[in-house]
Scaffold this motif. Structure first.
Motif, short mmCIF file in Angstrom:
data_model
loop_
_atom_site.label_atom_id
_atom_site.label_comp_id
_atom_site.label_asym_id
_atom_site.label_seq_id
_atom_site.Cartn_x
_atom_site.Cartn_y
_atom_site.Cartn_z
N PHE A 79 14.92 14.79 -1.66
CA PHE A 79 15.51 14.01 -2.83
C PHE A 79 16.65 14.77 -3.72
N TYR A 80 16.45 16.22 -3.44
CA TYR A 80 17.35 17.11 -4.28
C TYR A 80 18.69 17.11 -3.65
N THR A 81 18.46 17.17 -2.23
CA THR A 81 19.92 17.20 -1.54
C THR A 81 20.66 16.06 -1.59
N PRO A 82 20.34 14.80 -1.44
CA PRO A 82 20.99 13.52 -1.76
C PRO A 82 21.70 13.28 -2.94
N ALA A 83 20.77 13.96 -4.04
CA ALA A 83 21.28 13.87 -5.43
C ALA A 83 22.47 15.06 -5.57
N ILE A 84 22.50 15.95 -5.02
CA ILE A 84 23.71 16.81 -5.08
C ILE A 84 24.94 15.90 -4.36
N THR A 85 24.65 15.32 -3.19
CA THR A 85 25.82 14.74 -2.29
C THR A 85 26.19 13.59 -3.18
N LEU A 86 25.38 12.99 -3.59
CA LEU A 86 25.75 11.64 -4.40
C LEU A 86 26.82 12.01 -5.61
N VAL A 87 26.35 13.14 -6.39
CA VAL A 87 27.24 13.66 -7.51
C VAL A 87 28.54 13.97 -6.78
N THR A 88 28.62 14.72 -5.80
CA THR A 88 29.88 15.12 -5.14
C THR A 88 30.71 14.07 -4.91
N TYR A 89 30.27 12.92 -4.16
CA TYR A 89 30.79 11.72 -3.96
C TYR A 89 31.58 11.10 -5.08
N ILE A 90 30.69 11.21 -6.15
CA ILE A 90 31.16 10.32 -7.51
C ILE A 90 32.30 11.13 -7.91
N TYR A 91 32.18 12.44 -8.16
CA TYR A 91 33.19 13.01 -8.78
C TYR A 91 34.64 13.10 -7.97
N LYS A 92 34.29 13.35 -6.64
CA LYS A 92 35.33 13.21 -5.82
C LYS A 92 36.28 11.83 -5.81
N SER A 93 35.81 10.95 -6.10
CA SER A 93 36.28 9.61 -6.14
C SER A 93 36.81 9.61 -7.45
N TRP A 94 36.10 10.09 -8.72
CA TRP A 94 36.80 9.92 -9.92
C TRP A 94 38.09 10.68 -10.08
N LEU A 95 38.04 12.06 -9.55
CA LEU A 95 38.98 13.01 -9.84
C LEU A 95 39.97 12.45 -8.68
N ALA A 96 39.92 11.86 -7.64
CA ALA A 96 41.24 11.29 -7.07
C ALA A 96 41.95 10.03 -8.09
N LEU A 97 41.24 9.34 -8.79
CA LEU A 97 41.46 8.14 -9.57
C LEU A 97 42.44 8.79 -10.86
N ASN A 98 41.73 10.04 -11.32
CA ASN A 98 42.48 10.77 -12.40
C ASN A 98 43.84 11.54 -11.99
N ARG A 99 43.66 11.88 -10.90
CA ARG A 99 44.94 12.54 -10.24
C ARG A 99 46.01 11.27 -10.24
N ARG A 100 45.68 10.15 -9.77
CA ARG A 100 46.69 9.37 -9.96
C ARG A 100 47.25 8.84 -11.14
N ARG A 101 46.13 8.95 -12.19
CA ARG A 101 46.52 8.78 -13.60
C ARG A 101 47.52 9.70 -14.31
N GLN A 102 47.25 11.07 -13.90
CA GLN A 102 48.09 12.25 -14.32
C GLN A 102 49.33 12.07 -13.51
N LEU A 103 49.75 11.64 -12.36
CA LEU A 103 50.96 11.62 -11.63
C LEU A 103 51.86 10.45 -12.48
N LYS A 104 50.93 9.37 -12.90
CA LYS A 104 51.69 8.41 -13.63
C LYS A 104 52.31 8.94 -14.86
N ILE A 105 51.57 9.70 -15.94
CA ILE A 105 51.97 10.10 -16.77
C ILE A 105 53.15 11.21 -16.53
N GLU A 106 52.99 11.90 -15.53
CA GLU A 106 54.15 12.60 -15.42
C GLU A 106 55.24 12.13 -14.98
#
Length: 334
Positions: A79-106
């Protein structure tokens, strides 16, 4: 990456199912929530936002430090390994969206720096408005020729079609220059007259205007192009909208409601944060437990010739999945 979906029916007694639910809802989901929250408060968080990447080692270290604490202790090792994997997926997706926001601002801020009145363009280019218009016409002609060549090259690679009913081919369409190409040309040139001509085209919708500039209209256009409110909103999103976990019990929502009723907000940012938390709809389903490899599955056959597979780490709970035509649960193997 191939995805194989198998329709299965979960077979276990009520006590086992209750035990499984408690692990997922009372231990694993709170663990994922806590890791998400701590990552958002990490000292290197701003660096991760800029690089659009969170080191998986940091997530693992956080999980390792939490799995010896209540209420996260006592989960099956898998159960601990899937928790690490899931958080990695969530932040990877969120950071990609955040990057697009940053490019819009720039992009919006870069346009704000570029946009100038006709008089300012004359001063910067050290040339007359007539020369700027002439240069703009040359740029449009150059882009149109290049774009036509590209189109013709693509057409030659296709199979030719005969015109229907003896009708001649349609004349070429009017070539439209994309603003993105003009922006790219602006970044690549250092010539003052060319840069001013490109700005002139961009603020006139990629056309040469022979009408005297209306300063009042220019001010409205600048306000529209600048979109100060949108830029500010995007900047707030960059700093405040970190990934949130799942509030299965509604406890977080009640805490926010109590704050909103009993306290006065310190600033507008805090008020918007409370409002967002109250309006946000949290899932009432625990986070899934992800098994990523075939090594986690053991296949077996029964007397009835059903196929069973047992997930590693759950043999003691007698959890088995019978592959049948019934659609009860979906197991996804990557």
């Amino acid at each position: 990456m191939s995805v194989i979906t198998i329709q299965c029916r979960l077979v276990a007694d009520d006590e086992t199912l209750r035990h499984l639910w408690e692990f997922m809802a009372e231990k694993n989901t709170p663990l994922v929530n806590e890791i998400l929250e701590r990552l958002g408060k990490h000292s290197e968080f701003e660096i991760w936002v800029k690089t659009a990447k969170v080191p998986k080692t940091v997530i693992k270290e956080l999980c390792d430090s939490l799995k010896t604490q209540e209420p996260f202790i006592g989960q099956p090792g898998r159960f601990y390994t899937p928790a690490i994997t899931l958080v990695t997926y969530i932040y990877k997706s969120w950071l990609a969206l955040n990057r697009r926001r940053q490019l819009k601002i720039e992009g919006k801020e870069r346009w704000l720096e570029m946009l100038k009145t006709d008089v300012e363009l004359e001063q910067e280019s050290k040339s007359s408005l007539e020369n700027i218009r002439t240069k703009s016409t040359e740029i449009l002609a150059s882009f149109a020729t290049h774009q036509t060549h590209e189109t013709n090259h693509k057409v030659r690679g296709r199979r030719s079609r005969k015109p229907k009913d003896g009708k001649a081919d349609r004349p070429d369409k009017v070539v439209t220059i994309k603003p993105s190409r003009l922006f790219e040309a602006y970044r690549q040139t250092e010539d003052a007259l060319t840069r001013c001509a490109l700005v002139y085209l961009l603020k006139n919708n990629c056309q040469v205007s022979f009408v005297e500039e209306d300063l009042e209209q220019y001010t409205k256009q600048r306000r529209k192009k600048e979109k100060e409110i949108e830029i500010e909103r995007l900047k707030i999103q960059l700093t405040s909208r970190v990934p949130k976990g799942r509030d299965l019990t509604g406890e977080k929502w009640l805490e926010t409601l109590e704050q909103a009723v009993q306290q006065v907000t310190h600033d507008e940012k805090e008020a918007k944060s409370w409002q967002a938390n109250l309006l946000r709809k949290s899932s009432s389903i625990p986070f899934p437990v992800v098994y990523e490899t075939t090594e986690d599955i053991k296949w077996k056959s029964t007397i009835r010739k059903d196929f069973l597979f047992v997930l590693t780490g759950w043999e003691s709970l007698s959890l088995k999945y019978i592959v049948t035509k019934d659609t009860f649960i979906y197991f996804i193997a990557f």
